[in-house]
Write a protein that holds these residues in place. Structure first.
Motif, PDB file in Angstrom:
ATOM      1  N   ALA A   1     -19.372  30.136 -16.482  1.00  0.00           N
ATOM      2  CA  ALA A   1     -18.627  29.121 -17.237  1.00  0.00           C
ATOM      3  C   ALA A   1     -18.335  29.627 -18.635  1.00  0.00           C
ATOM      4  N   LYS A   2     -17.183  29.234 -19.142  1.00  0.00           N
ATOM      5  CA  LYS A   2     -16.825  29.655 -20.501  1.00  0.00           C
ATOM      6  C   LYS A   2     -17.393  28.667 -21.520  1.00  0.00           C
ATOM      7  N   TYR A   3     -17.398  29.080 -22.759  1.00  0.00           N
ATOM      8  CA  TYR A   3     -17.631  28.182 -23.896  1.00  0.00           C
ATOM      9  C   TYR A   3     -16.723  28.686 -25.012  1.00  0.00           C
TER      10      TYR A   3
ATOM     11  N   ALA B   1       0.992  30.862 -21.848  1.00  0.00           N
ATOM     12  CA  ALA B   1      -0.113  31.579 -21.174  1.00  0.00           C
ATOM     13  C   ALA B   1      -1.269  30.622 -20.899  1.00  0.00           C
ATOM     14  N   SER B   2      -0.960  29.321 -20.833  1.00  0.00           N
ATOM     15  CA  SER B   2      -2.008  28.320 -20.616  1.00  0.00           C
ATOM     16  C   SER B   2      -1.832  27.684 -19.236  1.00  0.00           C
ATOM     17  N   PRO B   3      -2.560  28.204 -18.230  1.00  0.00           N
ATOM     18  CA  PRO B   3      -2.307  27.740 -16.862  1.00  0.00           C
ATOM     19  C   PRO B   3      -2.672  26.270 -16.617  1.00  0.00           C
TER      20      PRO B   3
ATOM     21  N   ILE C   1      -5.179  13.952 -19.551  1.00  0.00           N
ATOM     22  CA  ILE C   1      -6.466  14.468 -20.050  1.00  0.00           C
ATOM     23  C   ILE C   1      -6.171  15.065 -21.424  1.00  0.00           C
ATOM     24  N   LYS C   2      -5.276  16.028 -21.447  1.00  0.00           N
ATOM     25  CA  LYS C   2      -4.776  16.547 -22.732  1.00  0.00           C
ATOM     26  C   LYS C   2      -3.527  15.745 -23.104  1.00  0.00           C
ATOM     27  N   ARG C   3      -3.374  15.462 -24.377  1.00  0.00           N
ATOM     28  CA  ARG C   3      -2.202  14.682 -24.811  1.00  0.00           C
ATOM     29  C   ARG C   3      -1.166  15.564 -25.480  1.00  0.00           C
TER      30      ARG C   3
ATOM     31  N   SER D   1      -0.010  19.916 -26.277  1.00  0.00           N
ATOM     32  CA  SER D   1      -0.224  21.290 -25.802  1.00  0.00           C
ATOM     33  C   SER D   1      -1.050  22.060 -26.833  1.00  0.00           C
ATOM     34  N   ASN D   2      -1.528  23.224 -26.421  1.00  0.00           N
ATOM     35  CA  ASN D   2      -2.339  24.067 -27.318  1.00  0.00           C
ATOM     36  C   ASN D   2      -1.562  24.411 -28.591  1.00  0.00           C
ATOM     37  N   ASP D   3      -0.282  24.800 -28.436  1.00  0.00           N
ATOM     38  CA  ASP D   3       0.508  25.196 -29.610  1.00  0.00           C
ATOM     39  C   ASP D   3       0.820  24.009 -30.519  1.00  0.00           C
TER      40      ASP D   3
HETATM   41  N1  BYC Z   1     -12.538  29.591 -25.907  1.00  0.00           N
HETATM   42  O1  BYC Z   1      -5.169  26.810 -19.623  1.00  0.00           O
HETATM   43  P1  BYC Z   1      -5.911  26.780 -20.905  1.00  0.00           P
HETATM   44  C1  BYC Z   1     -17.093  22.329 -31.396  1.00  0.00           C
HETATM   45  C2  BYC Z   1      -9.953  29.194 -21.529  1.00  0.00           C
HETATM   46  S1  BYC Z   1     -17.082  22.685 -29.755  1.00  0.00           S
HETATM   47  C3  BYC Z   1     -12.927  29.923 -24.672  1.00  0.00           C
HETATM   48  O2  BYC Z   1      -5.147  26.503 -22.130  1.00  0.00           O
HETATM   49  P2  BYC Z   1      -7.259  24.243 -21.095  1.00  0.00           P
HETATM   50  C4  BYC Z   1     -18.269  22.586 -32.205  1.00  0.00           C
HETATM   51  C5  BYC Z   1      -9.814  27.941 -20.692  1.00  0.00           C
HETATM   52  O3  BYC Z   1     -11.061  27.326 -20.480  1.00  0.00           O
HETATM   53  C6  BYC Z   1     -15.383  23.125 -29.445  1.00  0.00           C
HETATM   54  N2  BYC Z   1     -12.144  29.728 -23.576  1.00  0.00           N
HETATM   55  O4  BYC Z   1      -7.151  25.782 -20.759  1.00  0.00           O
HETATM   56  C7  BYC Z   1     -19.516  22.764 -31.638  1.00  0.00           C
HETATM   57  C8  BYC Z   1      -9.176  28.501 -19.444  1.00  0.00           C
HETATM   58  O5  BYC Z   1     -10.162  29.166 -18.657  1.00  0.00           O
HETATM   59  P3  BYC Z   1     -10.694  28.557 -17.252  1.00  0.00           P
HETATM   60  C9  BYC Z   1     -15.055  23.136 -28.017  1.00  0.00           C
HETATM   61  C10 BYC Z   1     -10.942  29.177 -23.794  1.00  0.00           C
HETATM   62  O6  BYC Z   1      -8.561  23.774 -20.599  1.00  0.00           O
HETATM   63  C11 BYC Z   1     -20.626  23.111 -32.411  1.00  0.00           C
HETATM   64  C12 BYC Z   1      -8.277  29.606 -19.966  1.00  0.00           C
HETATM   65  O7  BYC Z   1      -8.794  29.967 -21.241  1.00  0.00           O
HETATM   66  N3  BYC Z   1     -13.932  22.266 -27.786  1.00  0.00           N
HETATM   67  O8  BYC Z   1     -16.080  21.937 -31.861  1.00  0.00           O
HETATM   68  O9  BYC Z   1      -6.038  23.516 -20.660  1.00  0.00           O
HETATM   69  C13 BYC Z   1     -20.473  23.315 -33.781  1.00  0.00           C
HETATM   70  C14 BYC Z   1      -6.844  29.173 -20.093  1.00  0.00           C
HETATM   71  O10 BYC Z   1      -6.685  28.164 -21.124  1.00  0.00           O
HETATM   72  C15 BYC Z   1     -10.499  28.795 -25.052  1.00  0.00           C
HETATM   73  C16 BYC Z   1     -13.561  21.905 -26.564  1.00  0.00           C
HETATM   74  O11 BYC Z   1     -14.115  22.324 -25.596  1.00  0.00           O
HETATM   75  C17 BYC Z   1     -11.344  29.039 -26.141  1.00  0.00           C
HETATM   76  N4  BYC Z   1     -10.985  28.740 -27.403  1.00  0.00           N
HETATM   77  O12 BYC Z   1      -7.243  24.206 -22.699  1.00  0.00           O
HETATM   78  C18 BYC Z   1     -19.239  23.111 -34.366  1.00  0.00           C
HETATM   79  C19 BYC Z   1     -12.449  20.888 -26.508  1.00  0.00           C
HETATM   80  N5  BYC Z   1      -9.261  28.291 -24.934  1.00  0.00           N
HETATM   81  O13 BYC Z   1     -11.515  27.356 -17.621  1.00  0.00           O
HETATM   82  C20 BYC Z   1     -18.118  22.735 -33.596  1.00  0.00           C
HETATM   83  C21 BYC Z   1     -12.110  20.443 -25.117  1.00  0.00           C
HETATM   84  C22 BYC Z   1      -8.935  28.343 -23.645  1.00  0.00           C
HETATM   85  O14 BYC Z   1      -9.480  28.177 -16.475  1.00  0.00           O
HETATM   86  N6  BYC Z   1     -11.336  21.422 -24.402  1.00  0.00           N
HETATM   87  N7  BYC Z   1      -9.935  28.895 -22.953  1.00  0.00           N
HETATM   88  O15 BYC Z   1     -11.512  29.664 -16.668  1.00  0.00           O
HETATM   89  C23 BYC Z   1      -9.998  21.543 -24.539  1.00  0.00           C
HETATM   90  O16 BYC Z   1      -9.345  20.840 -25.298  1.00  0.00           O
HETATM   91  C24 BYC Z   1      -9.312  22.560 -23.673  1.00  0.00           C
HETATM   92  O17 BYC Z   1     -10.175  22.911 -22.619  1.00  0.00           O
HETATM   93  C25 BYC Z   1      -8.862  23.836 -24.448  1.00  0.00           C
HETATM   94  C26 BYC Z   1      -8.265  24.827 -23.441  1.00  0.00           C
HETATM   95  C27 BYC Z   1      -7.791  23.462 -25.451  1.00  0.00           C
HETATM   96  C28 BYC Z   1     -10.037  24.496 -25.147  1.00  0.00           C
END
Ligand code: BYC
Length: 332
Positions: free
Chosen positions: A120-122, A219-221, A231-233, A235-237
């Motif tokens: 799993a990623k973080y 590049a965001s699948p 879920i997301k409102r 886009s990343n950009d």
């Molecule tokens: N780092 O299709 P995409 C905090 C992965 S905690 C690593 O755009 P998605 C804090 C992505 O998972 C902050 N991996 O994905 C804590 C995907 O891989 P998989 C954490 C990344 O999900 C302690 C692949 O790249 N925040 O603030 O539509 C102290 C393609 O990406 C990253 C969250 O988790 C990255 N940066 O969009 C202080 C917020 N970016 O899973 C502070 C919730 C992308 O297909 N998550 N990947 O193998 C989200 O909003 C979304 O999951 C993301 C990515 C915007 C992060």
């Protein structure tokens, strides 16, 4: 299987109509309403939410490490107490999010196993070292600032337990961002050496903080489907742009510069233009090759192993409670 049970099963199958369930799910999403744990949901919706929510939880608990590293070296008792409270908040965020993820059907130990084995990623940002006290400021201002930009829209995520967890998390993140800002402000208005330290921290965290929003949209699948499911409102950009627009005037108030020569106000777009980020570096980091990936994961596994006795004690306590309740029921 008895005839009665077989007939009952047949009735359930007849009554449970996947098309109707899908139509109901679509109507809830179309209505911008919420899906709750007992509602039917498509497997792909469950899967992507489990992925996002658990990775978010992992980020919170791994994110404790760079800051915990500075608790013993905080420059005053007050700063130490504030930093400790912040790191504890992150642990709490992890707990809300693991609980939300579990409602989707995957137990916490399985999610943790995925983290510990590197499946799993973080968040990429936590694979960078925190080298100076000013990094506590840059992490609070830039990393928590980016987190807020990204997470406020998640308060309206279509999955109820995730959205509700995000409301509380965002309130706490706002405090975190303010404490980071205040550390940087003090340093940037302090001695020349302190100002240099603040600038150095911002130079190192700016690019990785912008990468927290994920890869560029093309590049965001996952983005398109996650946005269709509410879920997301954004886009990343879109969120990255919102963040850049927010921090430019803040950097001016801090009297610090952002390390991007292409940063410039674009009158036509009504936004700041910014330079291309180093995406090779980003993909390297999320594949496990960042400066601190190995160290972060090893420390996490060690902490988990050290906590085995706590989990064992909790299990034993629960077993005794259950036995006592059963005994009382038998006597009655
Ligand atoms: N780092 O299709 P995409 C905090 C992965 S905690 C690593 O755009 P998605 C804090 C992505 O998972 C902050 N991996 O994905 C804590 C995907 O891989 P998989 C954490 C990344 O999900 C302690 C692949 O790249 N925040 O603030 O539509 C102290 C393609 O990406 C990253 C969250 O988790 C990255 N940066 O969009 C202080 C917020 N970016 O899973 C502070 C919730 C992308 O297909 N998550 N990947 O193998 C989200 O909003 C979304 O999951 C993301 C990515 C915007 C992060």
């Amino acid at each position: 299987m008895s005839d009665t049970v077989r007939n009952l099963q047949q009735t359930v199958d007849d009554v449970f109509d996947t098309d109707a369930a899908q139509a109901y799910f679509d109507a809830i999403i179309g209505d911008d309403s919420r899906i709750e744990p007992r509602d039917w949901m498509p497997d792909a919706y469950r899967k992507t939410l489990t992925r996002q929510v658990s990775q978010h939880a992992h980020s919170e608990i791994i994110g404790m490490q760079p800051e915990a590293n500075w608790i013993t070296r905080a420059p005053s008792l007050k700063r130490k107490a504030i930093l400790m409270a912040k790191v504890q908040d992150e642990a709490g965020h992890g707990l809300y999010l693991y609980s939300a993820a579990e409602t989707l059907g995957t137990p916490r130990d399985v999610l943790l196993e995925q983290l510990h084995t590197g499946k799993a990623k973080y968040s990429s940002i936590f694979n960078y070292p925190a080298r100076s006290w000013a990094d506590m400021g840059a992490i609070g201002w830039l990393v928590d600032g980016a987190a807020i930009c990204n997470q406020v829209p998640l308060c309206r995520a279509s999955y109820g337990p995730y959205g509700r967890a995000m409301v509380r998390i965002c309130k706490e993140e706002s405090f975190h961002q303010r404490q980071g800002w205040e550390i940087l402000y003090e340093l940037s208005h302090g001695t020349p050496a302190q100002k240099r330290m603040a600038q150095d921290a911002v130079n190192r965290f700016y690019g990785p903080a912008l990468q927290m929003f994920g890869p560029p949209d093309d590049a965001s699948p996952n983005s398109q489907q996650s946005m269709a499911w509410n879920i997301k409102r954004f886009s990343n950009d879109e969120l990255r742009q919102r963040f850049v627009d927010m921090i430019v005037p803040q950097a001016e108030a801090l009297e610090l510069t952002l390390p991007d020569p292409d940063l410039a106000w674009n009158e036509e777009r009504g936004h700041y233009d910014y330079g291309e980020l180093d995406w090779d570096e980003f993909f390297g980091v999320i594949k496990g090759n960042g400066p601190c990936n190995a160290q972060r994961l090893a420390r996490r596994v060690e902490a988990h192993e050290n906590g085995a006795w706590v989990r064992e004690a909790a299990r034993e306590y629960a077993r005794k409670q259950q036995a006592a309740t059963a005994e009382t029921a038998a006597v009655a």
